[in-house]
Design a protein around this motif. Structure first.
Motif, PDB file in Angstrom:
ATOM      1  N   GLN A   1      10.812  -1.628  -1.356  1.00 25.66           N
ATOM      2  CA  GLN A   1      10.896  -0.180  -1.177  1.00 25.66           C
ATOM      3  C   GLN A   1      10.648   0.541  -2.501  1.00 25.66           C
ATOM      4  N   SER A   2      11.203  -0.003  -3.574  1.00 24.38           N
ATOM      5  CA  SER A   2      11.036   0.615  -4.886  1.00 24.38           C
ATOM      6  C   SER A   2       9.585   0.579  -5.323  1.00 24.38           C
ATOM      7  N   ILE A   3       8.944  -0.576  -5.138  1.00 25.39           N
ATOM      8  CA  ILE A   3       7.533  -0.705  -5.525  1.00 25.39           C
ATOM      9  C   ILE A   3       6.661   0.224  -4.695  1.00 25.39           C
ATOM     10  N   GLN A   4       6.967   0.297  -3.389  1.00 25.62           N
ATOM     11  CA  GLN A   4       6.165   1.162  -2.518  1.00 25.62           C
ATOM     12  C   GLN A   4       6.347   2.627  -2.877  1.00 25.62           C
ATOM     13  N   LEU A   5       7.565   3.017  -3.223  1.00 27.12           N
ATOM     14  CA  LEU A   5       7.834   4.401  -3.603  1.00 27.12           C
ATOM     15  C   LEU A   5       7.105   4.771  -4.894  1.00 27.12           C
ATOM     16  N   GLN A   6       7.129   3.869  -5.870  1.00 23.88           N
ATOM     17  CA  GLN A   6       6.433   4.131  -7.119  1.00 23.88           C
ATOM     18  C   GLN A   6       4.920   4.161  -6.920  1.00 23.88           C
ATOM     19  N   ALA A   7       4.420   3.263  -6.033  1.00 17.35           N
ATOM     20  CA  ALA A   7       2.985   3.275  -5.740  1.00 17.35           C
ATOM     21  C   ALA A   7       2.582   4.576  -5.069  1.00 17.35           C
ATOM     22  N   LEU A   8       3.419   5.090  -4.197  1.00 16.47           N
ATOM     23  CA  LEU A   8       3.130   6.342  -3.501  1.00 16.47           C
ATOM     24  C   LEU A   8       3.095   7.512  -4.474  1.00 16.47           C
ATOM     25  N   SER A   9       4.018   7.523  -5.444  1.00 20.39           N
ATOM     26  CA  SER A   9       4.061   8.630  -6.397  1.00 20.39           C
ATOM     27  C   SER A   9       2.878   8.611  -7.350  1.00 20.39           C
TER      28      SER A   9
ATOM     29  N   ALA B   1      -0.260   7.343  -6.493  1.00 14.65           N
ATOM     30  CA  ALA B   1      -1.539   7.258  -5.783  1.00 14.65           C
ATOM     31  C   ALA B   1      -2.317   8.569  -5.878  1.00 14.65           C
ATOM     32  N   ASP B   2      -3.643   8.473  -5.749  1.00 13.06           N
ATOM     33  CA  ASP B   2      -4.511   9.665  -5.740  1.00 13.06           C
ATOM     34  C   ASP B   2      -4.605  10.167  -4.298  1.00 13.06           C
TER      35      ASP B   2
ATOM     36  N   SER C   1       0.837  -1.202   0.000  1.00  8.89           N
ATOM     37  CA  SER C   1       0.000   0.000   0.000  1.00  8.89           C
ATOM     38  C   SER C   1       0.870   1.250   0.000  1.00  8.89           C
ATOM     39  N   PRO C   2       0.474   2.275  -0.789  1.00  4.23           N
ATOM     40  CA  PRO C   2       1.240   3.529  -0.769  1.00  4.23           C
ATOM     41  C   PRO C   2       1.102   4.283   0.549  1.00  4.23           C
ATOM     42  N   PHE C   3       0.104   3.916   1.357  1.00  2.00           N
ATOM     43  CA  PHE C   3      -0.170   4.655   2.596  1.00  2.00           C
ATOM     44  C   PHE C   3       0.367   3.945   3.836  1.00  2.00           C
ATOM     45  N   LYS C   4       1.114   2.852   3.622  1.00  2.00           N
ATOM     46  CA  LYS C   4       1.723   2.126   4.720  1.00  2.00           C
ATOM     47  C   LYS C   4       3.199   1.889   4.409  1.00  2.00           C
ATOM     48  N   SER C   5       3.930   1.535   5.426  1.00  2.00           N
ATOM     49  CA  SER C   5       5.336   1.211   5.207  1.00  2.00           C
ATOM     50  C   SER C   5       5.458  -0.038   4.343  1.00  2.00           C
TER      51      SER C   5
ATOM     52  N   GLY D   1      15.689   1.983  -9.612  1.00  2.00           N
ATOM     53  CA  GLY D   1      15.547   1.946 -11.052  1.00  2.00           C
ATOM     54  C   GLY D   1      16.545   2.832 -11.753  1.00  2.00           C
ATOM     55  N   THR D   2      16.329   3.021 -13.050  1.00  2.00           N
ATOM     56  CA  THR D   2      17.222   3.833 -13.850  1.00  2.00           C
ATOM     57  C   THR D   2      17.006   5.309 -13.549  1.00  2.00           C
ATOM     58  N   THR D   3      17.890   6.146 -14.070  1.00  2.00           N
ATOM     59  CA  THR D   3      17.788   7.588 -13.856  1.00  2.00           C
ATOM     60  C   THR D   3      16.483   8.129 -14.415  1.00  2.00           C
ATOM     61  N   THR D   4      16.060   7.627 -15.584  1.00  2.00           N
ATOM     62  CA  THR D   4      14.801   8.085 -16.190  1.00  2.00           C
ATOM     63  C   THR D   4      13.621   7.755 -15.299  1.00  2.00           C
ATOM     64  N   GLN D   5      13.587   6.514 -14.780  1.00  2.00           N
ATOM     65  CA  GLN D   5      12.494   6.134 -13.882  1.00  2.00           C
ATOM     66  C   GLN D   5      12.522   6.954 -12.605  1.00  2.00           C
ATOM     67  N   LEU D   6      13.721   7.216 -12.099  1.00  2.00           N
ATOM     68  CA  LEU D   6      13.844   8.018 -10.884  1.00  2.00           C
ATOM     69  C   LEU D   6      13.323   9.432 -11.089  1.00  2.00           C
ATOM     70  N   ASN D   7      13.692  10.066 -12.196  1.00  2.00           N
ATOM     71  CA  ASN D   7      13.227  11.427 -12.470  1.00  2.00           C
ATOM     72  C   ASN D   7      11.716  11.488 -12.585  1.00  2.00           C
ATOM     73  N   GLU D   8      11.125  10.466 -13.186  1.00  2.00           N
ATOM     74  CA  GLU D   8       9.671  10.435 -13.311  1.00  2.00           C
ATOM     75  C   GLU D   8       9.021  10.287 -11.937  1.00  2.00           C
ATOM     76  N   THR D   9       9.600   9.439 -11.083  1.00  2.00           N
ATOM     77  CA  THR D   9       9.071   9.276  -9.729  1.00  2.00           C
ATOM     78  C   THR D   9       9.193  10.573  -8.937  1.00  2.00           C
ATOM     79  N   ARG D  10      10.303  11.264  -9.061  1.00  2.00           N
ATOM     80  CA  ARG D  10      10.492  12.538  -8.359  1.00  2.00           C
ATOM     81  C   ARG D  10       9.495  13.578  -8.845  1.00  2.00           C
ATOM     82  N   ARG D  11       9.252  13.611 -10.148  1.00  2.00           N
ATOM     83  CA  ARG D  11       8.290  14.582 -10.693  1.00  2.00           C
ATOM     84  C   ARG D  11       6.895  14.343 -10.123  1.00  2.00           C
TER      85      ARG D  11
END
Length: 676
Positions: A582-590, A592-593, A518-522, A642-652
């Motif tokens: 951690q990677s999956i949770q971070l991407q899910a958090l970015s 999420a609505d 879940s994006p709302f849990k650890s 992930g790669t730099t491209t995936q990271l930049n998209e997650t940060r955005r």
């Protein structure tokens, strides 16, 4: 590779004419011009050890001084730099050693001490390469070039000196090449060779896996590719050497920095440029050592796999270091996580630790067992001291050992025809008679003069006689050693993979389902590894499906579970699962609505979520944008996202989430959040 006398003389002439590195001011200029950060990616320092009549073995040179080892490390270097006196190594001898990094002046590892931590570049490299090429965070590798020659003008009548290259990298083939180039030049021309070599190394490309690396050193350019983790070996290059006449313009382009500092070598040193391809930086010719134990090589694979204590006894550190490294390589690509010492002396600071038997609590009684270590020794004292060790390998002398006769006595399918003698490392002593005498002294220290493996261990698996027969046929037909080594390496690579595939498959099954993240849990933790559950899977998906060997695989796994090799493998894989979660949770958090989530939530809950998002954003911002695998630090652990491209998209997306949630807060709280 030996430097020819003509080239050596030419380089020495240029060193004398174009360098003034012995003086203080010039040394400071040279030091300031070097990129020491880049240098330390490849080499820690270079040392020279000589024999002092009053002090014994003493360090004569350490360069660069800013990377001077601790006092304990220097003591160990001094004793490891020279073969034991009984070895009788005359001429030039090359070997390698492994010494533990000292922390706070002690001889024990301390992961919290800065001396035992890796640089960011080494950590990044370790995420790219295979386990056998990783930079060692707890040990130095020392590559030694020892020279002993009669010289009547000296007080003792002998010239005795060692050139040592210290590094964190187990690049045996590369550093032996460099060692054989630099050491003879140093013995002729002195300190300026070391300083010039360090300057050139500081201009090498950054340590990188998966790319062609061109490493220029004096008249030679070494080319190699360090394979990426889990690669199939397609990025290897063949071992070749080409000599090319190079124009002045090309040389200037390659070494233009030398002309800007007259204290260093000018480009005129390189009228001829030699390119040497190194197919692998770490894969040695294992057949050179394993030929004397080929009938027991499957037993040795089990002993190394389960990290059993093994003592290797030889007449030269060149022989023992090559044998120890050959044994460790048997279980590649699995990392050998127990201790190993390619060459060990009674003066080492770890002498008591490694020779003291440990208490082991059994089901019925307490027994004493040696520590799990593969150790190479040449001093006959160890034969008596370690007589109770369960496994011993005696390395025979090459000039009095017939491989086919040896196999005929131990293998029913072997032939008895004569074969040429096998050679050990390229750095074995040039004096066979003195080494033979040393071997005789070692054998006379015990009643058992047998060579090869001496053990009462009963292997769980039956050996593949077809492979041994194929190796023996290769000996009779004078098949090249590197081909014999390739056969052995491929066979045991496949065997190790067959053993590890069921473990890898079971470990992957411990991953929680993605719908439970879940994006709302650890991020959740991987499920627990249960040995009984794993063993229950072997009947349906065990190693017998991919390996021709028959035997008691379950008992071998149970023995493996108690070894440091399993512990090291499990901890690495467990961390990788945590990184993936951690990677999956971070991407899910970015993705999420969070606006919908915020509906009906109190302001304190929304602020808490914004703070968490900012923490995630701060961690992702600390990632090196230039690395192939971006990583961030969470609880002092590096998380691959992930790669730099995936990271930049997650940060955005995280930035968008933060700005969107701020809009639901009162203006005064917005101001506070903007300021934090």
């Amino acid at each position: 590779m030996e430097i020819s006398e003509e080239k050596d003389s030419q380089i020495g002439s240029n060193l004398k004419n174009n360098t003034k590195l012995q003086t203080g001011t010039d040394t400071e200029t040279t030091t300031s011009s070097c990129n020491w950060s880049r240098f330390s990616e490849w080499v820690h320092c270079m040392c020279v050890v000589t024999f002092d009549l009053e002090l014994g073995q003493a360090i004569e040179v350490i360069y660069p001084e800013k990377f001077t080892p601790s006092e304990q490390e220097k003591t160990n270097i001094c004793y490891l730099a020279f073969p034991d006196s009984n070895s009788g190594c005359m001429g030039d001898t090359q070997f390698h050693v492994r010494l533990r990094l000292a922390a706070d002046g002690s001889n024990h590892q301390n992961d919290n001490n800065k001396n035992t931590s890796l640089s960011f570049e080494h950590k990044r490299f370790n995420t790219q390469c295979n386990s056998v090429q990783k930079a060692d965070k707890a040990h130095y590798w020392g590559f030694v070039y020892f020279r002993q020659r009669k010289e009547a003008s000296l007080p003792r009548g002998y010239f005795q000196k060692s050139f040592i290259l210290l590094t964190r990298l187990p690049f045996f083939n590369l550093f032996y090449e460099i060692l054989s180039q630099l050491a003879p030049m140093y013995f002729l021309h002195g300190l300026s060779v070391i300083e010039s070599a360090c300057y050139q190394i500081s201009n090498w490309p950054s340590l990188q896996a998966g790319e062609l690396l061109r490493l220029s050193l004096f008249e030679t350019v070494y080319q190699t590719v360090i394979p990426l983790a889990n690669s199939k070996g397609g990025n290897h290059i063949s071992n070749t050497t080409t000599t090319t006449t190079t124009t002045k313009t090309t040389i200037d382009n390659l070494n233009c920095n030398f002309n800007k500092n007259k204290k260093l070598l000018t480009c005129d040193v390189y009228p001829i440029l030699q390119t040497k391809n190194i197919s692998s930086v770490s894969e040695i010719d294992v057949f050179r050592s394993l030929s004397c134990v080929i009938s027991n090589v499957y037993t040795l694979w089990e002993l190394v796999l389960t990290a059993e204590p093994i003592v290797v006894i030889g007449s030269s550190p060149a022989d023992t270091s090559h044998m120890v490294q050959s044994l460790v390589s048997l279980i590649a690509p699995l990392e050998f996580c127990a201790e190993s010492r390619p060459y060990f002396t009674i003066h080492d600071s770890e002498f008591k630790e490694f020779t003291r038997e440990q208490q082991q609590q059994g089901q019925s009684a307490t027994t004493t067992v040696p520590p799990g270590i593969i150790i190479g020794v040449t001093n006959p004292f160890f034969v008596k001291l370690l007589k109770d060790w369960p496994h011993m390998i005696r390395i025979p002398m090459n000039d009095c050992f017939n491989l086919t006769s040896h196999l005929a006595a131990t293998t029913p399918t072997s032939s008895s025809s004569s074969v040429p003698k096998t050679s050990s490392f390229t750095g074995t002593s040039s004096s066979s008679s003195s080494s033979a005498a040393a071997n005789k002294r070692i054998n006379s220290s015990t009643n058992d003069n047998a060579v090869g493996l001496i053990t009462k261990y009963k292997p769980f698996l039956k050996k593949d006689k077809a492979l041994i027969k194929k190796i023996l046929i290769g000996v009779n037909t004078k098949r090249p050693e590197h081909v014999q080594s390739a056969l052995l390496r491929r066979n045991f690579l496949e065997l190790t993979q067959s053993f590890m595939i069921p473990l890898e498959r079971y470990m992957a099954s411990l991953m929680p389902l993605q719908r439970d993240i879940s994006p709302f849990k650890s991020a959740p933790s991987p499920n627990q590894f249960k040995q009984d559950d794993f063993l229950a899977t072997l009947d349906q998906s065990g190693p017998h499906l991919t390996s021709p060997l028959k035997g008691n695989w379950k008992s071998l796994y149970q023995r493996f579970f108690n070894s440091p090799n399993f512990k090291g493998w499990y901890e690495t894989r467990h961390k990788e699962l945590q990184r993936t979660l951690q990677s999956i949770q971070l991407q899910a958090l970015s993705g999420a609505d969070l606006n919908q989530w915020a509906q009906g939530k109190q302001e304190v809950e929304i602020i808490d979520m914004i703070i968490k998002l900012k923490q995630k954003l701060k961690l992702s911002s600390s990632i090196n944008e230039n690395s192939n695998n971006s990583c961030l630090s969470v609880n002092n652990e590096e998380i691959i996202v992930g790669t730099t491209t995936q990271l930049n998209e997650t940060r955005r997306k995280l930035l968008y989430q933060i700005e969107s949630m701020k809009q639901s807060l009162p203006d005064d709280l917005k101001t506070i959040l903007f300021d934090t």
